[in-house]
Enzyme design. Sequence first.
Site, short mmCIF file in Angstrom:
data_model
loop_
_atom_site.label_atom_id
_atom_site.label_comp_id
_atom_site.label_asym_id
_atom_site.label_seq_id
_atom_site.Cartn_x
_atom_site.Cartn_y
_atom_site.Cartn_z
N LYS A 39 -0.26 -5.93 18.50
CA LYS A 39 1.16 -5.60 18.30
C LYS A 39 1.40 -4.09 18.34
O LYS A 39 2.35 -3.64 18.96
CB LYS A 39 1.63 -6.08 16.92
N ARG A 115 8.16 -10.59 7.30
CA ARG A 115 6.87 -11.22 7.03
C ARG A 115 7.07 -12.52 6.24
O ARG A 115 6.14 -13.30 6.10
CB ARG A 115 6.01 -10.29 6.17
N ARG A 152 -11.43 -1.77 15.06
CA ARG A 152 -10.20 -0.97 15.16
C ARG A 152 -10.31 0.34 14.36
O ARG A 152 -10.74 0.33 13.22
CB ARG A 152 -9.01 -1.79 14.65
N ARG A 184 -8.99 1.85 8.86
CA ARG A 184 -8.02 1.68 7.78
C ARG A 184 -8.69 1.07 6.56
O ARG A 184 -9.55 0.20 6.70
CB ARG A 184 -6.88 0.77 8.23
N ARG A 195 -5.67 -11.16 4.59
CA ARG A 195 -4.40 -10.97 5.31
C ARG A 195 -4.15 -12.08 6.32
O ARG A 195 -3.02 -12.53 6.50
CB ARG A 195 -4.39 -9.61 6.01
P1 AMP Z 1 0.55 -3.80 8.80
O1 AMP Z 1 0.27 -2.42 9.27
O2 AMP Z 1 1.75 -4.40 9.43
O3 AMP Z 1 -0.66 -4.70 8.90
O4 AMP Z 1 0.90 -3.69 7.24
C1 AMP Z 1 -0.05 -3.21 6.31
C2 AMP Z 1 0.31 -3.69 4.92
O5 AMP Z 1 1.62 -3.21 4.54
C3 AMP Z 1 0.42 -5.19 4.78
O6 AMP Z 1 -0.84 -5.79 4.58
C4 AMP Z 1 1.31 -5.32 3.55
O7 AMP Z 1 0.61 -5.04 2.37
C5 AMP Z 1 2.31 -4.19 3.75
N1 AMP Z 1 3.51 -4.64 4.52
C6 AMP Z 1 3.90 -4.23 5.77
N2 AMP Z 1 5.04 -4.83 6.15
C7 AMP Z 1 5.39 -5.65 5.13
C8 AMP Z 1 6.46 -6.57 4.93
N3 AMP Z 1 7.42 -6.78 5.87
N4 AMP Z 1 6.50 -7.24 3.76
C9 AMP Z 1 5.57 -7.06 2.81
N5 AMP Z 1 4.53 -6.22 2.93
C10 AMP Z 1 4.41 -5.52 4.09
#
Ligand code: AMP
Length: 240
Positions: A39, A115, A152, A184, A195
């Site tokens: 993504k 989400r 990654r 990360r 996740r």
């Molecule tokens: P990502 O980079 O999209 O994988 O997001 C990293 C982390 O940020 C996720 O594992 C969540 O803890 C938090 N996060 C990002 N977007 C959301 C969302 N829309 N709702 C809740 N938590 C989020």
Amino acid sequence: MLPGGRRRPRADSRFEELRLGPLIPGARLIILGRQGAGKGTQCVRLSRHYVVPHISTGDMLRAAAREGTPLGVEAKKIMDAGGLVGDDIMIGLVEERLAKPDADSRGYILDGFPRTVAQAEALDEITAPKPINVVIDLDVPREIVLERISSRRVCRDCGTNYTADGQEPSPWICDVCGGDVQQRADDTPEAVNRRLDLYESQTAPLIEYYSSRGALAVVNGVGHPDNVFQRLTDTVESRR
Ligand code: AMP
């Protein structure tokens, strides 16, 4: 008006086309998909192609964490544990961002939001005046995603993604901005598995939510990034 009632062509838009090529309209897109489905990479390309901001809620939260804001400190604890930040906080953040002039005028690529179904319902209300063009599920099987995430690496400053092949330099400096390239904190196998489980249980209902409204398009995310990108833009154009 020209003789015969014909309209005079608008000279400015014709000149623009000669200089820049055909002008591409903006787009309002949501990209769903498992973490590691590609993504991030595809959203950056889509954002350049449609000249709209790439709005990644994960990047917004990580930026807040680096700045040490109260929201950032709280969000970091949740992210490091592989959990989800509360709906109200996330909805407020996104609503504020979508109201900014760039997103409001040409559109946006939403990555990582919604989400949960509660976030999707709130987003429907926020976007009622200018609805989303299409919700894309970038589909990559779980085994492939797990393999990708373990290799990654991400620039801490600009978010550019890299793939570790075991021969990377140390320290690893970002080609784009000179920042630090690292794994990360939430890309460890335990956090990734948690996740992905969360994705299945909480986010998969979104696919049902959008597909029952006829808003969903499933795009195969396996293959060369150029081919995936072509599939994505073909899908967007077919939904305008
Ligand atoms: P990502 O980079 O999209 O994988 O997001 C990293 C982390 O940020 C996720 O594992 C969540 O803890 C938090 N996060 C990002 N977007 C959301 C969302 N829309 N709702 C809740 N938590 C989020």
